[in-house]
Design a protein around this motif. Structure first.
Motif, PDB file in Angstrom:
ATOM      1  N   ILE A   1       0.976  -1.101   0.104  1.00 57.24           N
ATOM      2  CA  ILE A   1       0.024   0.010  -0.214  1.00 57.24           C
ATOM      3  C   ILE A   1       0.980   1.108   0.048  1.00 57.24           C
ATOM      4  O   ILE A   1       1.696   1.394   0.796  1.00 57.24           O
ATOM      5  CB  ILE A   1      -0.898   0.055   1.260  1.00 57.24           C
ATOM      6  N   ALA A   2       0.769   2.055  -0.872  1.00 49.16           N
ATOM      7  CA  ALA A   2       1.736   3.093  -1.053  1.00 49.16           C
ATOM      8  C   ALA A   2       0.995   4.467  -1.969  1.00 49.16           C
ATOM      9  O   ALA A   2       0.147   4.156  -2.509  1.00 49.16           O
ATOM     10  CB  ALA A   2       3.068   2.636  -1.691  1.00 49.16           C
ATOM     11  N   ARG A   3       1.734   5.563  -1.991  1.00 45.73           N
ATOM     12  CA  ARG A   3       1.173   6.548  -2.877  1.00 45.73           C
ATOM     13  C   ARG A   3       1.238   6.063  -4.162  1.00 45.73           C
ATOM     14  O   ARG A   3       2.279   5.146  -4.646  1.00 45.73           O
ATOM     15  CB  ARG A   3       2.243   7.656  -2.746  1.00 45.73           C
ATOM     16  N   PRO A   4       0.459   6.406  -5.117  1.00 45.98           N
ATOM     17  CA  PRO A   4       0.169   5.733  -6.561  1.00 45.98           C
ATOM     18  C   PRO A   4       1.739   5.895  -7.282  1.00 45.98           C
ATOM     19  O   PRO A   4       1.975   4.759  -7.945  1.00 45.98           O
ATOM     20  CB  PRO A   4      -0.641   6.602  -7.190  1.00 45.98           C
ATOM     21  N   PRO A   5       2.439   6.725  -7.233  1.00 44.22           N
ATOM     22  CA  PRO A   5       3.753   6.443  -8.038  1.00 44.22           C
ATOM     23  C   PRO A   5       4.551   5.370  -7.344  1.00 44.22           C
ATOM     24  O   PRO A   5       5.246   4.892  -8.254  1.00 44.22           O
ATOM     25  CB  PRO A   5       4.250   8.077  -7.774  1.00 44.22           C
ATOM     26  N   VAL A   6       4.770   5.255  -6.329  1.00 46.07           N
ATOM     27  CA  VAL A   6       5.544   4.242  -5.681  1.00 46.07           C
ATOM     28  C   VAL A   6       4.934   2.941  -5.967  1.00 46.07           C
ATOM     29  O   VAL A   6       5.575   1.950  -6.301  1.00 46.07           O
ATOM     30  CB  VAL A   6       5.567   4.420  -4.082  1.00 46.07           C
ATOM     31  N   ALA A   7       3.538   2.875  -6.006  1.00 43.21           N
ATOM     32  CA  ALA A   7       3.055   1.453  -6.276  1.00 43.21           C
ATOM     33  C   ALA A   7       2.918   1.008  -7.676  1.00 43.21           C
ATOM     34  O   ALA A   7       3.229  -0.167  -7.999  1.00 43.21           O
ATOM     35  CB  ALA A   7       1.332   1.558  -5.805  1.00 43.21           C
ATOM     36  N   GLU A   8       2.877   2.276  -8.554  1.00 43.01           N
ATOM     37  CA  GLU A   8       3.110   2.077  -9.886  1.00 43.01           C
ATOM     38  C   GLU A   8       4.459   1.417 -10.136  1.00 43.01           C
ATOM     39  O   GLU A   8       4.945   0.786 -11.002  1.00 43.01           O
ATOM     40  CB  GLU A   8       3.095   2.939 -10.671  1.00 43.01           C
ATOM     41  N   ALA A   9       5.590   2.000  -9.557  1.00 44.12           N
ATOM     42  CA  ALA A   9       6.860   1.342  -9.827  1.00 44.12           C
ATOM     43  C   ALA A   9       6.765   0.102  -9.124  1.00 44.12           C
ATOM     44  O   ALA A   9       7.764  -0.686  -9.934  1.00 44.12           O
ATOM     45  CB  ALA A   9       7.940   2.474  -8.880  1.00 44.12           C
TER      46      ALA A   9
END
Length: 352
Positions: free
Chosen positions: A231-239
């Motif tokens: 579970i992370a901020r969307p840019p981190v989750a996308e990476a």
């Protein structure tokens, strides 16, 4: 003749060792598995997917992300799933580390951390646990340098059991530079009963550089289907999703995970039963004279030092998890099997 050679980084990396096989599955207290059968609805939902295994799975993990979104109140782009939280960790580190970077974590902690970190070519920085088997977050903060990219915080800590306190994590996050990704590994969060324990989701809400890892392997009892998520901020989750192989989560696993999320009442009953059995095990071991750290997971830690391997052999027919030179981790199993282990532990105390 020259043979093909693997990366030199592998030369010093140990193979991950699973828990020792036991006389029976019930007697296996070495892998932190849930002793209960799958939750209601899981087998039926998974069986439907068995009839279409000739098809590729949903590459977007759509149903699971939607279910997690509804449960946690975050949009689906906050999630990244793979084959267990350990696979998510591998993808996360591959996405954020390279040669010359540093990753900081407590030790002893989850044994996959050094393997996953070393594979990236980054330098690992181990910070010893305090004498009470808890994270020394002040020392971990002091270990952060200009080269640090990731810090791993395991709470409850595997294999020792204590949690990181919320106030300590808040102070730590206020100290660590925002460019450093802080991974809060909550594989055992459902078993936590300490009101002062850190809350990974609260930390994520307050800090853009926090990632929370969770799994369906422990409390939800899906260890064999391998479903974990970040579970992370969307840019981190996308990476993380970019660094994850396609189709990592099968439709069968996804269906089982969604069905497990829908069985919250039954889950709560089972988790509470495990917690109560944990309390009973800790009380019995302390009555025998053992000194134990305060566990908030589904296991207990015996700091046996150099006797760890001998004690593990002594526990037969129960399988426990020794860490040579450090101690032994014992999962909470069924009451009957726990009683067998406690008898062996009591006999050890009398003999030693």
């Amino acid at each position: 003749m020259t043979s093909p050679r693997a990366r030199r980084a592998l030369d010093e990396i140990p193979v991950y060792r699973p828990g020792k096989a036991a006389a029976s599955e019930d007697h296996k207290l070495s892998s932190n598995e849930n002793p209960y059968d799958p939750l209601p609805g899981v087998m039926e939902r998974a069986a439907v997917e068995l009839g279409r295994i000739n098809r590729y799975p949903d590459a977007g993990t759509t149903a699971l992300y939607a279910a997690l979104s509804a449960k946690l109140g975050l949009s689906p782009d906050h999630f990244a799933a793979s084959t267990g939280s350990v696979a998510v960790l591998y993808a996360l580190l591959n996405a954020h580390l390279e040669a010359g970077d540093e990753v900081v974590y407590a030790w002893r902690s989850f044994e996959a951390y050094p393997i996953a970190a070393d594979l990236t070519g980054a330098t690992t920085v181990r910070v010893p646990l305090r004498t009470d088997a808890t994270h020394d977050l002040d020392a971990m903060a002091a270990a952060v340098t200009d080269r640090t990219r990731v810090v791993l915080v395991c709470t409850p800590n595997n294999p020792t059991g204590p949690v990181v306190k919320a106030a300590d994590l808040d102070r730590f996050l206020a100290t660590v530079p925002e460019r450093v990704l802080v991974v809060v590994d909550e594989a055992y969060v459902e078993f936590v009963r300490d009101a002062d324990a850190a809350d990974g989701l609260a930390a994520l809400a307050a800090h853009d550089n926090v990632v929370v890892l969770r799994t369906f392997s422990k409390a939800y009892g899906l260890a064999g289907l391998r479903v974990g998520y970040a579970i992370a901020r969307p840019p981190v989750a996308e990476a993380i999703r970019k660094a994850t192989p396609p189709f990592a989560i099968t439709d069968l696993s996804q269906a089982a995970a969604v069905a497990s999320l829908e069985a919250e009442a039954e889950l709560a009953e089972r988790v509470e039963a495990i917690v109560q059995e944990r309390h009973a095990m800790v009380a019995a071991l302390r009555d025998q004279g053992w000194e134990l750290p305060e566990t908030q997971a589904n296991f207990v830690w015996l700091p046996l030092g150099d006797d760890a391997m001998d004690f593990a052999a002594w526990c037969d027919p129960v399988s426990v998890r020794p860490f040579a030179g450090d101690g032994v981790r014992v999962s909470v199993g069924s009451p009957a099997v726990n009683a067998v282990f406690l008898d062996r532990a009591a006999a050890w105390r009398k003999e030693h």
